[in-house]
Design a protein around this motif. Structure first.
Motif, short mmCIF file in Angstrom:
data_model
loop_
_atom_site.label_atom_id
_atom_site.label_comp_id
_atom_site.label_asym_id
_atom_site.label_seq_id
_atom_site.Cartn_x
_atom_site.Cartn_y
_atom_site.Cartn_z
N LEU A 155 0.85 -1.18 0.00
CA LEU A 155 0.00 0.00 0.00
C LEU A 155 0.89 1.23 0.00
CD1 LEU A 155 -2.69 -0.96 2.67
CD2 LEU A 155 -2.78 -1.28 0.20
N LEU A 156 0.47 2.23 -0.74
CA LEU A 156 1.20 3.49 -0.75
C LEU A 156 0.97 4.22 0.57
CD1 LEU A 156 0.25 4.65 -4.35
CD2 LEU A 156 2.45 3.71 -3.66
N PRO A 157 1.92 5.04 1.01
CA PRO A 157 1.69 5.83 2.22
C PRO A 157 0.47 6.73 2.07
CG PRO A 157 4.00 5.91 1.55
CD PRO A 157 3.27 5.24 0.44
N ALA A 158 -0.21 6.97 3.16
CA ALA A 158 -1.41 7.79 3.12
C ALA A 158 -1.13 9.17 2.56
CB ALA A 158 -2.02 7.89 4.51
N THR A 159 0.09 9.69 2.82
CA THR A 159 0.42 11.03 2.32
C THR A 159 0.51 11.06 0.80
OG1 THR A 159 2.77 10.46 2.64
CG2 THR A 159 1.65 11.66 4.42
N ALA A 160 0.85 9.92 0.17
CA ALA A 160 1.00 9.90 -1.28
C ALA A 160 -0.34 10.06 -2.00
CB ALA A 160 1.68 8.60 -1.72
N VAL A 161 -1.41 9.60 -1.36
CA VAL A 161 -2.73 9.67 -2.01
C VAL A 161 -3.67 10.62 -1.28
CG1 VAL A 161 -2.52 7.33 -2.94
CG2 VAL A 161 -3.57 7.68 -0.68
N ALA A 162 -3.14 11.38 -0.34
CA ALA A 162 -3.98 12.24 0.49
C ALA A 162 -4.72 13.28 -0.34
CB ALA A 162 -3.13 12.92 1.56
N ALA A 163 -4.02 13.91 -1.30
CA ALA A 163 -4.66 14.96 -2.10
C ALA A 163 -5.82 14.41 -2.92
CB ALA A 163 -3.62 15.62 -3.00
N LEU A 164 -5.61 13.27 -3.57
CA LEU A 164 -6.68 12.66 -4.36
C LEU A 164 -7.83 12.23 -3.46
CD1 LEU A 164 -7.87 11.51 -6.96
CD2 LEU A 164 -6.50 9.43 -6.59
N ARG A 165 -7.51 11.63 -2.34
CA ARG A 165 -8.57 11.20 -1.41
C ARG A 165 -9.38 12.39 -0.91
NH1 ARG A 165 -9.46 6.61 2.22
NH2 ARG A 165 -10.74 7.33 3.97
N ASP A 166 -8.69 13.49 -0.60
CA ASP A 166 -9.40 14.68 -0.13
C ASP A 166 -10.34 15.21 -1.20
OD1 ASP A 166 -8.10 14.50 2.28
OD2 ASP A 166 -6.58 16.03 1.81
N TRP A 167 -9.86 15.21 -2.45
CA TRP A 167 -10.70 15.71 -3.55
C TRP A 167 -11.95 14.84 -3.68
CZ3 TRP A 167 -13.06 14.32 -8.00
CH2 TRP A 167 -13.42 15.34 -8.89
N LEU A 168 -11.78 13.52 -3.66
CA LEU A 168 -12.91 12.61 -3.80
C LEU A 168 -13.87 12.74 -2.61
CD1 LEU A 168 -11.02 9.44 -5.10
CD2 LEU A 168 -12.57 10.89 -6.42
N GLU A 169 -13.32 12.82 -1.40
CA GLU A 169 -14.17 12.94 -0.22
C GLU A 169 -14.95 14.25 -0.24
OE1 GLU A 169 -11.86 12.47 3.27
OE2 GLU A 169 -11.53 10.32 3.00
N ARG A 170 -14.31 15.32 -0.66
CA ARG A 170 -14.98 16.62 -0.69
C ARG A 170 -16.16 16.59 -1.66
NH1 ARG A 170 -10.97 19.19 -1.86
NH2 ARG A 170 -11.29 19.68 -4.05
N HIS A 171 -15.95 16.00 -2.82
CA HIS A 171 -17.03 15.94 -3.80
C HIS A 171 -18.12 14.95 -3.40
CE1 HIS A 171 -14.30 18.24 -6.30
NE2 HIS A 171 -15.28 18.42 -7.16
N ALA A 172 -17.76 13.95 -2.60
CA ALA A 172 -18.76 12.97 -2.19
C ALA A 172 -19.58 13.47 -1.01
CB ALA A 172 -18.08 11.66 -1.83
#
Length: 671
Positions: free
Chosen positions: A363-380
């Motif tokens: 698994l990639l570190p959480a920091t590596a995908v944090a920006a994408l996850r934040d974008w998806l969570e914000r839109h959801a």
């Protein structure tokens, strides 16, 4: 802000359009036919998998499909966004064969049934405890595979102490599923997995199965304690060849967001590529994943251009970017997006890390995908942002139909025109055959060879039945020759037409049995002719109209009548002899009735052969009015969409006016 309200009239119009698209056929190999077939499949996928379900359920979770090329790291990205391994990634290609959909447990109900992706069977995998996972690992299965196994045409298995599989279409019960799973894992004759990993025949429950089984059964519409159910695709039960989507639930994923790991868009397996395209068509958000080594490849850019054409909500991920060249690669990729008119698209860069190497097993570190996850969570999680993303994608797909449907209708018109043209070639050839038969019958060509010899002997006490046999054989030969000539002309015309290159004109098969079929029709004509002659002969006997009417045999009258009809000038005396036998009025009436009967059977014989030659075109099922129906259905959709847009504008104006009034009221109070 426009919202996706339930819009019955628009949904009805889209449903009619969907049926029209489904009915369209493009079987002839014309220029553009292959593209029309692909467009038809794509339109159906978008309407069935996304547009209509989204309009019917505007409050459904946002579905983000993770797509991309082989080895781009899609599965690793999904696993990292979720926080655990839900999709198997590896060095073998193609890797993602079965798509995996991950959602919050509260959102399971939106994906359990065929609301989206109705053609895919559902497999829900209950969360496993450590013991089950260790057992699955020992059996050579990855996490999530222990709970679902396809065995003997039904899905079998069990989760943590689950009772096995219960099919929505009447699959095998818990005991049979348990035995099947044991055979699959161990190769034995009904050997069961160990205690705590499956129910025994006595009904003993494993750890934690009661609550999980009840929740899963209720989510999928089944009874409590069943573990999970498998839903077949629309129109049939689950079988071993049915495509499936595996559904996982993860409480750490925010409610309102679902991730779907799709197969490779450039997979070597054609069905994987088709499935990837279908899944992308069902997305609210397209997340395109590419790598630093392949970001300029043609396949992802084709997908990007398609997204731009449909004006969908799009996100790009540049994965596995080496630290040393990260700035350079990101800049080049951004420049390419800008040139393509996609500079506004959100773009995320993930560095190359040890976890993303070696087949992507970690698994990639959480920091590596944090920006994408934040974008998806914000839109959801933001209702306004979620509605805006879904509205944009749905509206973009509907708007794209303004250019896609006319092209489809044009291809449909071309198919119909080509089918008419090919049918016309056969019609022309058989019209020529009919004209040839009429001329040769009038010229007395049938009364030649053996028939002419028997006619000469008939005046010297020759047998009437032999003359009738000869005439019957001659007429059959004449019809057979005419049909063979028509077949040759039709085949030559079809060979010169590219539209017929893949359509088999059944000339060879038809000609092989044409003589026999035509012989049967001619013999039927002869029997009817003999019945007419017998009827007139009886009337003549009763009235004693002719010189020898009392002694004439019906068979002799039939032979003279057939000779008069088929002999032309060569048989002038046949009519005179018939008049002597039956009387002038009876003979004239018999000849008129016999002439009409001959014309009817000649037309029937040629019509039957012509229809046999046209059968391949009839089997293509090219609807006559499919062009008009497609355009008419599109017009209704556009009219309803414009009506919805006007309603949204009026609603926005009313909300703005209300806000102004409220603001003015507050100012008055403060003053």
């Amino acid at each position: 802000m426009a919202t996706l309200d339930v819009r019955p009239r628009l949904i009805d119009a889209l449903s009619v359009l969907r049926d029209r698209v489904d009915a369209a056929r493009f079987p002839l190999p014309l220029r553009g036919a292959a593209r029309a077939r692909r467009n038809r499949v794509e339109l159906l996928a978008q309407l069935d998998d996304y547009v209509i379900p989204r309009l019917r359920s505007p409050q459904a979770p946002l579905l983000a499909v993770i797509g991309g090329s082989t080895g781009a790291g899609k599965s690793t990205l999904v696993n990292s966004l979720v926080g655990r391994r839900v999709s198997e990634a590896g060095v073998l290609r193609p890797t993602t064969r079965t798509p995996v959909l991950v959602c919050h447990p509260d959102d399971l109900r939106w994906f359990a049934g065929p609301r989206v992706l109705p053609q895919l069977a559902r497999m829900w995998v209950p969360e496993q405890d450590d013991g089950a996972e260790e057992y699955a690992a020992g059996a050579g299965l990855g996490r999530g595979e222990f709970g679902v196994r396809a065995v003997g045409g039904v899905t079998a298995g069990g989760g943590r102490g689950a009772a096995g599989v219960q099919s929505a279409h009447g699959g095998r019960g818990a005991q049979a599923s348990r035995v099947a799973m044991a055979q699959e894992l161990h190769g034995g004759e009904g050997e069961e997995p160990g205690a705590g990993r499956a129910h025994r025949a006595s009904g003993e429950r494993g750890r934690g199965v009661r609550s999980e089984g009840r929740e899963a059964g209720e989510a999928f519409g089944g009874g409590a304690g069943e573990g999970y159910e498998v839903y077949g695709g629309v129109g049939g039960a689950v079988d071993s060849g049915m495509l499936t989507v595996r559904i996982e639930t993860e409480p750490a994923l925010p409610s309102g967001l679902a991730l779907l790991d799709a197969p490779d868009i450039d997979s070597l397996v054609a069905r994987n590529r088709e499935l990837a395209a279908e899944l992308i068509c069902a997305a609210d958000v397209w997340v395109l994943v590419t790598t630093a080594a392949r970001y300029a490849d043609a396949v992802p850019w084709h997908l990007l251009r398609t997204a731009k054409e449909y004006d969908v909500t799009l996100v790009t991920v540049l994965d596995r970017v080496p630290h040393q060249i990260a700035t350079d690669i990101s800049g080049r990729y951004a420049e390419l997006l800008q040139r393509a008119g996609l500079g506004h698209v959100p773009r995320f860069t993930i560095p190359e890390l040890p976890e993303s190497a070696g087949g992507g097993r970690g698994l990639l570190p959480a920091t590596a995908v944090a920006a994408l996850r934040d974008w998806l969570e914000r839109h959801a999680q933001d209702p306004v942002a979620r509605m805006a993303a879904a509205e944009r994608t749905a509206t973009g797909v509907i708007a794209s139909m303004r250019s896609r449907l006319p092209a489809l209708a044009g291809a449909a018109a071309a198919q119909h025109a080509a089918a008419l043209r090919l049918a016309g070639r056969v019609e022309e050839a058989y019209e020529g055959a009919a004209e040839r038969v009429r001329k040769e019958v009038a010229a007395g060509e049938v009364l030649s060879g053996d028939a002419r010899a028997h006619w000469r002997d008939h005046g010297l006490d020759g047998r009437s039945d032999e003359l009738l046999d000869a005439l019957t054989h001659g007429l059959t030969s004449l019809l057979t020759c005419a049909v063979e000539e028509a077949d040759e002309r039709s085949a030559e015309a079809w060979r010169r037409d590219a539209a017929a290159s893949e359509v088999a004109l059944t000339t060879a098969v038809g000609a092989a049995g044409a003589g026999e079929r035509l012989g049967v029709i001619v013999r039927r004509w002869r029997r009817c002719l003999e019945e007419l002659a017998e009827e007139e002969t009886r009337e003549a006997r009763a009235g004693q109209a002719g010189e020898r009417a009392g002694s004439v045999e019906p068979e002799e009258s039939a032979a003279l009548l057939a000779t008069a009809l088929l002999g032309g000038r060569r048989a002038r005396t046949a009519g005179e002899n018939l008049a002597d036998l039956l009387g002038a009025q009876s003979a004239l009436r018999l000849c008129e009735r016999g002439s009409r009967l001959l014309a009817t059977y000649l037309e029937r014989a040629l019509h039957g052969e012509r229809e046999r030659r046209l059968a391949p075109l009839d089997q293509l099922t090219v609807p006559i009015d499919q062009q008009a129906e497609l355009i008419a259905a599109l017009s209704v959709v556009q009219r309803e969409k414009q009506r919805e847009l006007r309603r949204e504008v009026r609603r926005g104006e009313e909300e703005t006016a209300m806000a102004r009034q409220m603001a003015m009221g507050k100012e008055g109070v403060s003053g």
